[in-house]
Design a protein around this motif. Structure first.
Motif, short mmCIF file in Angstrom:
data_model
loop_
_atom_site.label_atom_id
_atom_site.label_comp_id
_atom_site.label_asym_id
_atom_site.label_seq_id
_atom_site.Cartn_x
_atom_site.Cartn_y
_atom_site.Cartn_z
N PRO A 127 -50.69 -11.75 29.57
CA PRO A 127 -51.08 -10.54 30.30
C PRO A 127 -50.61 -10.57 31.90
CG PRO A 127 -52.94 -11.94 29.66
CD PRO A 127 -51.76 -12.60 29.14
N ASP A 128 -50.59 -11.48 32.35
CA ASP A 128 -50.02 -11.82 33.70
C ASP A 128 -48.71 -11.92 34.30
OD1 ASP A 128 -50.23 -14.38 32.77
OD2 ASP A 128 -51.66 -14.93 34.28
N SER A 129 -47.84 -11.87 33.16
CA SER A 129 -46.45 -11.98 33.60
C SER A 129 -45.47 -10.90 33.46
CB SER A 129 -45.80 -13.20 32.51
OG SER A 129 -46.47 -14.48 32.92
N PRO A 130 -44.84 -10.57 34.45
CA PRO A 130 -44.69 -11.41 35.51
C PRO A 130 -45.92 -10.86 36.79
CG PRO A 130 -43.21 -9.49 35.97
CD PRO A 130 -43.82 -9.54 34.46
N GLU A 131 -46.49 -10.29 36.42
CA GLU A 131 -47.76 -9.69 37.49
C GLU A 131 -48.77 -9.35 36.46
OE1 GLU A 131 -46.63 -6.40 39.75
OE2 GLU A 131 -46.34 -4.99 38.24
N PRO A 132 -50.29 -9.23 37.01
CA PRO A 132 -51.16 -9.08 36.35
C PRO A 132 -51.55 -7.66 35.42
CG PRO A 132 -51.93 -9.95 38.39
CD PRO A 132 -50.59 -9.48 38.33
N GLY A 133 -50.59 -6.69 35.80
CA GLY A 133 -50.72 -5.50 35.20
C GLY A 133 -49.70 -5.17 34.01
N ARG A 134 -49.28 -6.31 33.59
CA ARG A 134 -48.33 -6.15 32.34
C ARG A 134 -48.85 -5.48 31.38
NH1 ARG A 134 -43.30 -8.85 30.92
NH2 ARG A 134 -42.43 -7.59 29.32
N TRP A 135 -49.99 -5.88 30.73
CA TRP A 135 -50.41 -5.27 29.56
C TRP A 135 -50.28 -3.76 29.87
CZ3 TRP A 135 -54.98 -8.17 26.95
CH2 TRP A 135 -54.39 -9.26 26.29
N TRP A 136 -51.01 -3.14 30.82
CA TRP A 136 -51.09 -1.79 31.13
C TRP A 136 -49.76 -1.10 31.43
CZ3 TRP A 136 -55.54 -2.94 29.59
CH2 TRP A 136 -56.35 -3.80 30.21
N ASP A 137 -48.65 -2.00 31.63
CA ASP A 137 -47.39 -1.40 31.89
C ASP A 137 -46.89 -1.20 30.43
OD1 ASP A 137 -47.10 -1.52 34.61
OD2 ASP A 137 -46.24 -3.38 34.40
N ILE A 138 -47.15 -2.00 29.59
CA ILE A 138 -46.80 -1.74 28.09
C ILE A 138 -47.45 -0.61 27.51
CG2 ILE A 138 -46.78 -2.75 25.80
CD1 ILE A 138 -46.34 -5.75 27.23
N ILE A 139 -48.87 -0.43 27.82
CA ILE A 139 -49.42 0.72 27.26
C ILE A 139 -48.86 2.20 27.81
CG2 ILE A 139 -51.68 2.03 27.40
CD1 ILE A 139 -53.22 -0.77 27.39
N GLU A 140 -48.68 2.19 29.01
CA GLU A 140 -48.05 3.41 29.85
C GLU A 140 -46.79 3.56 29.24
OE1 GLU A 140 -48.31 4.75 34.28
OE2 GLU A 140 -46.57 3.00 33.94
N LYS A 141 -45.94 2.66 28.88
CA LYS A 141 -44.45 2.32 28.41
C LYS A 141 -44.30 3.18 26.88
CE LYS A 141 -40.04 -0.06 27.36
NZ LYS A 141 -39.78 -1.40 27.68
N TYR A 142 -45.29 2.71 26.20
CA TYR A 142 -45.14 3.43 24.63
C TYR A 142 -46.17 4.01 24.27
CZ TYR A 142 -41.96 -0.94 24.34
OH TYR A 142 -41.01 -1.76 24.36
N ARG A 143 -47.15 4.39 25.12
CA ARG A 143 -48.12 5.34 25.20
C ARG A 143 -48.93 5.04 23.86
NH1 ARG A 143 -49.15 7.59 29.00
NH2 ARG A 143 -49.87 9.51 28.18
#
Length: 653
Positions: free
Chosen positions: A339-355
């Motif tokens: 969840p922290d690669s490459p930065e701590p927000g990776r999981w939230w990026d994925i949620i945003e990307k795939y809705r």
């Protein structure tokens, strides 16, 4: 010593269901009414509604030889067909089955038609290699599409898979290969983790090294090319996945197998001695997986995007990444990395990307995000989320509320699920749209599941009291035994309450005044302090409710005066590290626990640490902390995500 576990922590916050959510919820009060009226008839209905049977069953449950259950045993089905072909045949072939995201941001999307074709090719590959019905296949892969494809291909041909988490040692692999008598191992040259490629095949090579361990039952190793790592090659044994599957056609008709045909063996970790292979079969397991996934997560398969962050090496990955979602025709996200690669927000990026709309994660991860601060998720658009889930261990109330408020925008229901490798599927959870939510409570048994909290003699405890969690009636997704060891199965799970016929889960729990269930952690983690049986989970919850604390683990250490003393290991929130001295922080936390619970629960020792010993699935290994607290040599650390953590803690103490 009293039989019951004391419960002293009080949580009064309540969150009633949102009317709009309730209006479209999958689960309705009628579900519980049907189950209460006729439990076995209810399970028969679920099996017929959610599973396609090649030969319909007429017997629901055979409990004539307890504790060895048979569910739907005169029926037959193919599990992989239920997860794939039938959706394509229903006209859903173009629906996305898997959005896969690699840690280095490479992606792959597979529709149900494409995934079905890949699984058929992999099934033919295994058949060409001589794998037949009943053979065992060990899978040691990162979380890549081939991992899911492998599991379904093994199931499709009636073989039995045993997934080993891609990070366990060579010794762990060999113990599982030997116990299962595996014929084939499927692995990869590596997998991405924390920004680098972690090698996998060298561990398989070492596990199968005849000079170290003698001859093994494995005759073929299939290697997926993922990380471009150089690998040693054993001609005559090793095959590249892409070469072997290229020779396989995509025409394969799924054969039906009896409902009690073995589906998989999953070995429990974290204990010493011979590994314990939990055996699950086909019809009952698939029924439990599909039923719980649909109702607990309020799945609307035509519109939802579901994401469980679990790895397939754990039971959560089996039931709520592979079999449950795919049996229900869901669209889901799978992510390879941390969840922290490459930065701590990776999981939230994925949620945003795939809705993503439905999100399922572990409390340890949630508390890690609390430590990093709410500003990270606040910078992403998480508005697509409509339900959050928690799994792995009890979630403390403060983390529950943070999860709802910060990740769920203050509106999403949270399903805090209790279940085990052995139960196969969720047993206790809120039902979204029905249950009034209580932060930190597991809440209610699912309709059709019979749960109680009892004392050491098997008698139900009263409301407001703590005791031992038991399952009082057999359930479809229950384990069918320990592979090759029926006596150990009886002794481990059924012996304590043999006269009652109860399955003992090994967990402590309490009933509140409404009869809802709160988990108190493993019974092994219950402390006896001056004659009081205290739950580590409650003291941890009190610590994490302090604004200084991101995460805490509590253990009992031998004490001449009190029998056991409370020892706490605490991680401070990043934003609070500089706010006071360590001595002042320790004093504040001891006082806080005394205020929240009572003087009896006040930790004798509070140690501020940078990290806690966790398995790769996120569970805190409290037995290692007990070793440190009692001055013993630290035990086996091979299942830890970071084995150096215990060295640092031991040195500091």
């Amino acid at each position: 010593m009293p039989d019951n576990i004391d419960n002293l922590l009080v949580e009064t916050r309540r969150f009633a269901p949102d009317e709009a959510f309730t209006g479209q919820a999958v689960a309705t009060p009628a579900l519980a009414e049907r189950a209460a009226a006729d439990r076995l008839g209810f399970w028969a209905d679920q099996a017929r509604e959610l599973v396609t049977w090649s030969k319909p069953f007429t017997r629901v449950l055979d409990w004539s030889n307890p504790p060895f259950a048979k569910w739907f045993d005169d029926g037959s089905l193919n599990v992989a067909y239920n997860c794939l072909d039938r959706h394509v045949e229903a006209g859903l072939g173009d629906r996305v089955a898997i959005h896969w995201e690699g840690e280095p941001s490479d992606t792959r999307t597979l529709t149900y038609a494409e995934l079905t074709r890949e699984v058929k090719r992999a099934a033919n590959m295994l058949l060409d290699l001589g794998v037949t019905e009943g053979d065992r296949v060990v899978i040691y892969l990162p979380l890549i599409p081939e991992a899911v494809i492998s599991m379904l291909a093994v199931a499709r041909i009636g073989a039995i898979h045993s997934v080993v988490f891609g990070g366990f040692s060579a010794e762990s692999i060999r113990a599982r290969v030997d116990d299962a008598g595996a014929k084939v191992v499927i692995t990869a040259d590596g997998g991405w983790r924390k920004g680098a490629v972690s090698p996998l095949k060298p561990a398989v090579d070492e596990a199968l090294d005849e000079t170290l361990h003698g001859a093994s039952t494995v005759d073929t190793v299939i290697v997926v090319k993922r990380g471009e790592n150089p690998v040693d090659w054993h001609d005559g044994r090793d095959l590249w996945w892409h070469d072997a599957i290229a020779r396989s056609g995509d025409d394969h008709v799924a054969q039906a197998f009896p409902a009690e045909h073995p589906l998989f063996i999953l070995y429990t970790s974290g204990t010493t001695g011979k590994p314990k292979g939990i055996l699950h079969t086909s019809g009952g397991y698939l029924t439990g997986a599909a039923y719980s996934h649909r109702n607990v997560f309020d799945l609307h398969a035509d519109t939802d995007v579901y994401w469980s962050t679990a790895d397939i090496g754990w039971i959560t990955g089996h039931t709520y990444v592979v079999y449950g979602p795919l049996a229900n025709g869901a669209t889901q996200v799978i992510y390879e990395g941390t969840p922290d690669s490459p930065e701590p927000g990776r999981w939230w990026d994925i949620i945003e990307k795939y809705r993503v709309t439905l999100f399922y994660a572990a409390p340890t991860a949630i508390r890690g995000f609390m430590k990093a601060g709410r500003q990270i998720p606040a910078s992403r658009d998480l508005s697509s989320l409509r339900l959050l889930g928690s799994v792995g261990e009890p979630i403390n109330p403060e983390a529950w509320v943070w999860y709802r408020d910060v990740i769920g925008g203050g509106i999403t229901p949270i399903v805090d699920t209790w279940w085990q490798t052995e139960t196969g599927s969720i047993m206790i959870s809120a039902l979204p749209g029905i249950t009034t939510l209580k932060p930190g409570a597991a809440q209610v048994p699912l309709p059709g599941v019979a749960i109680d909290v009892v004392d050491d003699h098997g008698e139900p405890v009263g409301r407001g009291e703590g005791g031992l969690l038991v399952i009082t009636e057999p359930w479809p997704s229950m384990l069918r035994g320990i592979w090759g060891d029926p006596d150990r199965y009886r002794e481990t799970y059924w012996e304590k309450f043999a006269d009652k016929g109860y399955y003992f889960a090994g967990d402590g729990a309490r009933k509140d005044d409404d009869g809802d269930i709160w988990l108190l952690g493993r019974v092994d983690d219950v402390m006896n302090v001056s004659g009081h049986r205290l739950s580590t989970a409650e003291i941890e919850s009190a610590l994490v409710s302090h604004p200084l604390v991101a995460e805490a683990a509590v253990v009992g250490a031998a004490d001449e005066t009190t029998g056991q003393a409370v020892v706490a290991f605490v991680i401070l929130r990043t934003s609070q590290v500089e706010s006071m001295s360590p001595d002042d922080a320790v004093a504040a936390l001891r006082a806080h626990v005394g205020h929240e619970i009572g003087a009896i629960a006040k930790p004798k020792t509070v140690m501020i640490v940078q990290e806690l010993p966790k398995t790769r699935s996120g569970k805190i290994m409290r037995r290692l902390l007990r070793d440190v607290a009692e001055g013993r040599e630290v035990g086996d650390t091979t299942t830890l995500a970071d084995t150096s953590v215990m060295t640092v803690i031991s040195a500091a103490l």
